[in-house]
Design a protein around this motif. Structure first.
Motif, PDB file in Angstrom:
ATOM      1  N   ALA A  83      41.167  48.065  37.875  1.00 34.01           N
ATOM      2  CA  ALA A  83      40.381  46.795  38.412  1.00 34.01           C
ATOM      3  C   ALA A  83      40.634  46.352  39.714  1.00 34.01           C
ATOM      4  O   ALA A  83      39.713  45.765  40.372  1.00 34.01           O
ATOM      5  CB  ALA A  83      40.951  45.329  37.251  1.00 34.01           C
ATOM      6  N   VAL A  84      41.875  46.614  40.448  1.00 33.63           N
ATOM      7  CA  VAL A  84      42.174  46.215  41.817  1.00 33.63           C
ATOM      8  C   VAL A  84      41.086  46.964  42.449  1.00 33.63           C
ATOM      9  O   VAL A  84      40.369  46.730  43.507  1.00 33.63           O
ATOM     10  CB  VAL A  84      43.657  46.473  41.835  1.00 33.63           C
ATOM     11  N   VAL A  85      41.102  48.461  42.178  1.00 32.50           N
ATOM     12  CA  VAL A  85      40.279  49.233  42.915  1.00 32.50           C
ATOM     13  C   VAL A  85      39.090  48.955  42.731  1.00 32.50           C
ATOM     14  O   VAL A  85      38.097  48.694  43.958  1.00 32.50           O
ATOM     15  CB  VAL A  85      40.338  50.638  42.403  1.00 32.50           C
ATOM     16  N   LEU A  99      27.495  48.548  44.843  1.00 30.87           N
ATOM     17  CA  LEU A  99      27.693  47.319  43.975  1.00 30.87           C
ATOM     18  C   LEU A  99      27.835  47.682  42.634  1.00 30.87           C
ATOM     19  O   LEU A  99      28.912  47.389  41.928  1.00 30.87           O
ATOM     20  CB  LEU A  99      26.576  46.243  44.412  1.00 30.87           C
ATOM     21  N   LEU A 100      26.853  48.397  42.356  1.00 30.79           N
ATOM     22  CA  LEU A 100      26.698  48.967  40.978  1.00 30.79           C
ATOM     23  C   LEU A 100      27.879  49.479  40.332  1.00 30.79           C
ATOM     24  O   LEU A 100      28.672  49.345  39.232  1.00 30.79           O
ATOM     25  CB  LEU A 100      25.324  49.675  40.444  1.00 30.79           C
ATOM     26  N   ALA A 101      28.333  50.656  41.288  1.00 30.87           N
ATOM     27  CA  ALA A 101      29.357  51.673  40.591  1.00 30.87           C
ATOM     28  C   ALA A 101      30.707  50.776  41.051  1.00 30.87           C
ATOM     29  O   ALA A 101      31.362  50.986  39.946  1.00 30.87           O
ATOM     30  CB  ALA A 101      29.695  52.556  41.984  1.00 30.87           C
ATOM     31  N   ALA A 102      30.994  49.888  41.758  1.00 31.78           N
ATOM     32  CA  ALA A 102      32.213  49.068  41.783  1.00 31.78           C
ATOM     33  C   ALA A 102      32.265  47.973  40.552  1.00 31.78           C
ATOM     34  O   ALA A 102      33.192  47.788  40.132  1.00 31.78           O
ATOM     35  CB  ALA A 102      32.222  48.285  43.134  1.00 31.78           C
ATOM     36  N   GLY A 107      34.778  46.483  35.497  1.00 30.94           N
ATOM     37  CA  GLY A 107      34.667  46.559  33.687  1.00 30.94           C
ATOM     38  C   GLY A 107      35.511  47.486  33.311  1.00 30.94           C
ATOM     39  O   GLY A 107      35.953  47.115  32.046  1.00 30.94           O
ATOM     40  N   VAL A 108      35.653  48.693  33.549  1.00 31.65           N
ATOM     41  CA  VAL A 108      36.760  49.591  33.094  1.00 31.65           C
ATOM     42  C   VAL A 108      38.290  48.973  33.362  1.00 31.65           C
ATOM     43  O   VAL A 108      38.964  48.915  32.152  1.00 31.65           O
ATOM     44  CB  VAL A 108      36.521  50.940  33.828  1.00 31.65           C
ATOM     45  N   GLY A 109      38.299  48.436  34.517  1.00 31.42           N
ATOM     46  CA  GLY A 109      39.703  47.878  34.505  1.00 31.42           C
ATOM     47  C   GLY A 109      40.280  46.570  33.921  1.00 31.42           C
ATOM     48  O   GLY A 109      41.330  46.654  33.632  1.00 31.42           O
ATOM     49  N   VAL A 172      44.849  39.784  40.895  1.00 30.17           N
ATOM     50  CA  VAL A 172      45.100  40.742  39.738  1.00 30.17           C
ATOM     51  C   VAL A 172      46.341  41.584  40.029  1.00 30.17           C
ATOM     52  O   VAL A 172      47.050  41.780  39.028  1.00 30.17           O
ATOM     53  CB  VAL A 172      43.750  41.946  39.565  1.00 30.17           C
ATOM     54  N   LEU A 173      46.678  41.992  41.161  1.00 28.83           N
ATOM     55  CA  LEU A 173      47.985  42.467  41.442  1.00 28.83           C
ATOM     56  C   LEU A 173      49.202  41.622  40.893  1.00 28.83           C
ATOM     57  O   LEU A 173      50.245  41.898  40.282  1.00 28.83           O
ATOM     58  CB  LEU A 173      48.180  42.810  42.908  1.00 28.83           C
ATOM     59  N   LEU A 174      48.816  40.284  41.127  1.00 28.10           N
ATOM     60  CA  LEU A 174      49.904  39.084  40.678  1.00 28.10           C
ATOM     61  C   LEU A 174      49.995  39.203  39.257  1.00 28.10           C
ATOM     62  O   LEU A 174      51.238  39.117  38.788  1.00 28.10           O
ATOM     63  CB  LEU A 174      49.287  37.858  41.152  1.00 28.10           C
TER      64      LEU A 174
END
Length: 406
Positions: A83-85, A99-102, A107-109, A172-174
């Protein structure tokens, strides 16, 4: 698990799910900005928002198996790293394809942010606490959706939408750090199953209780999320004629209503269950309310205000009872797979409904319909599909002996 540890576990998971819901719903507030900057059609906008749910749905089958084998802690920490990536990739995207790929990556993350805690509650919490914990997790998600409305609208002129996603990556890292510190140490991984991935889900897919909820989960639950996270906002701007700021304010109060609704479900679920009001009985009586409100919205067109959408979402919240009830119909050893299988149904429905509404709006405009009538066409098709799913549920309830959760 002691009460104090259970509270810590719940709060750690709640932080991650709050951010998951914020990332999920933020496209409704950013829709006017992204539509202008990238010249997006309604179909493009529906696909972009639905990309999150597509990424989410793609992971559900392996996710359930990994949850049962490796446990909730290991799985959610790994997924949140993706999700961070995804958030950073969205902030840097140069075009619609980027935008769509990100968005798919996001969603995966975050796809474990609800399944991991629900699996943990099934394993670690007492049975009478599981329905309450589930409802209050959804309440936390509504809080994330509240944060995606007016707060995002206020920050947008100061930071721009790209820096908003950089900030989300930091948050998200937090959440990863909090989960690593507060969740119990994971157990040793269970022995790998020799069954194929799809074969391991056959007992779940064939179960009459799962099949009973299949189509209503796809259209009613998936449609609720499609409306709440995207199409309520464009309807208010393009059909009701309010400004983007007023639409964001309306979405803010809509999500506040949902927050209160899920808090109420969490508070009263133990009382209802003690008196024999199980999920199926409440779904049979509650979902027709949402269908009636949706029919009125189709009829009213430009007269629709934010509180009409809030009524629809609140009436649709009965669907939240189906997921934990489905999980409790299966042994704990396959709880992760049962939850993920049902989640696959929900998020596949959300992707199809979200994208389908956009495609139908574009189709209606190509046929020469006004914007209002094109939106009505799309919503009318969704209403027909949701009604068919509900009727299938009712007929199955009459045809199959009730399989009560254990």
């Amino acid at each position: 698990m002691s009460r104090s540890l259970a509270v810590q576990v719940f709060l750690a998971f709640a932080l991650a799910y709050f951010l998951s819901a914020l990332i999920r719903a933020i496209t409704a507030t950013l829709a006017p900005t992204l539509r202008l900057e990238f010249a997006l059609t309604a179909g493009d906008l529906g696909l972009l928002a639905g990309g999150y749910f597509l990424g989410f749905a793609l992971t559900q089958l392996p996710l359930g198996r990994w949850l049962d084998r490796y446990g909730p802690k290991r799985v959610i920490l790994c997924f949140l790293s993706v999700a961070v990536v995804g958030c950073i990739a969205f902030a840097l995207a140069p075009n619609f394809a980027g935008l769509l790929a990100a968005r798919v990556l996001c969603g995966v993350g975050v796809s474990a942010c609800l399944m991991a805690p629900l699996t943990a509650y099934r394993l670690w919490f007492a049975p009478q606490s599981q329905m309450r914990a589930n409802s209050w997790m959804l309440m936390t998600g509504s809080l994330g959706m509240v944060a995606s409305t007016l707060p995002v609208q206020w920050l947008l002129p100061q930071t721009g939408w790209r820096m908003l996603f950089v900030g989300l990556a930091v948050l998200v890292l937090l959440a990863i750090l909090v989960l690593w510190l507060r969740l119990p140490r994971p157990e040793k991984p269970k022995q790998a199953s020799q069954e194929g991935l799809l074969v391991s889900y056959l007992p779940i897919w064939r179960h009459p209780y799962f099949q009973r909820h299949l189509w209503m989960g796809f259209f009613s639950y998936g449609g609720l999320m499609a409306i709440q996270t995207l199409w309520a906002g464009p309807w208010l701007v393009q059909v009701s004629g309010v400004t983007p700021g007023q639409a964001a304010q309306g979405l803010f109060w809509l999500n506040v209503c949902m927050l209160c609704t899920f808090w109420t479900w969490g508070a009263i679920n133990p009382w209802l269950n003690a008196r024999g009001w199980h999920a199926d009985a409440m779904l049979s009586r509650g979902i027709p309310l949402s269908l009636a409100v949706l029919a009125w919205i189709c009829y009213a067109g430009g007269a629709v205000q934010w509180w009409h959408w809030a009524l629809f979402c609140m009436a649709s919240s009965f669907m939240s009872l189906a997921q934990p009830a489905t999980a409790m119909a299966f042994p704990k050893e396959i709880a992760g797979r049962a939850l993920s299988a049902y989640n696959l149904v929900i998020f596949s429905g959300t992707f199809i409904v979200q994208w389908g509404i956009g495609m139908l709006i574009d189709l209606g405009k190509n046929w020469g319909l006004s914007t209002t009538d094109a939106f009505r066409l799309a919503l009318g098709v969704f209403l027909i599909c949701s009604t068919a799913g509900y009727l299938r549920f009712v007929l199955d309830n009459r045809a199959i002996s009730t399989v009560k959760p254990t």
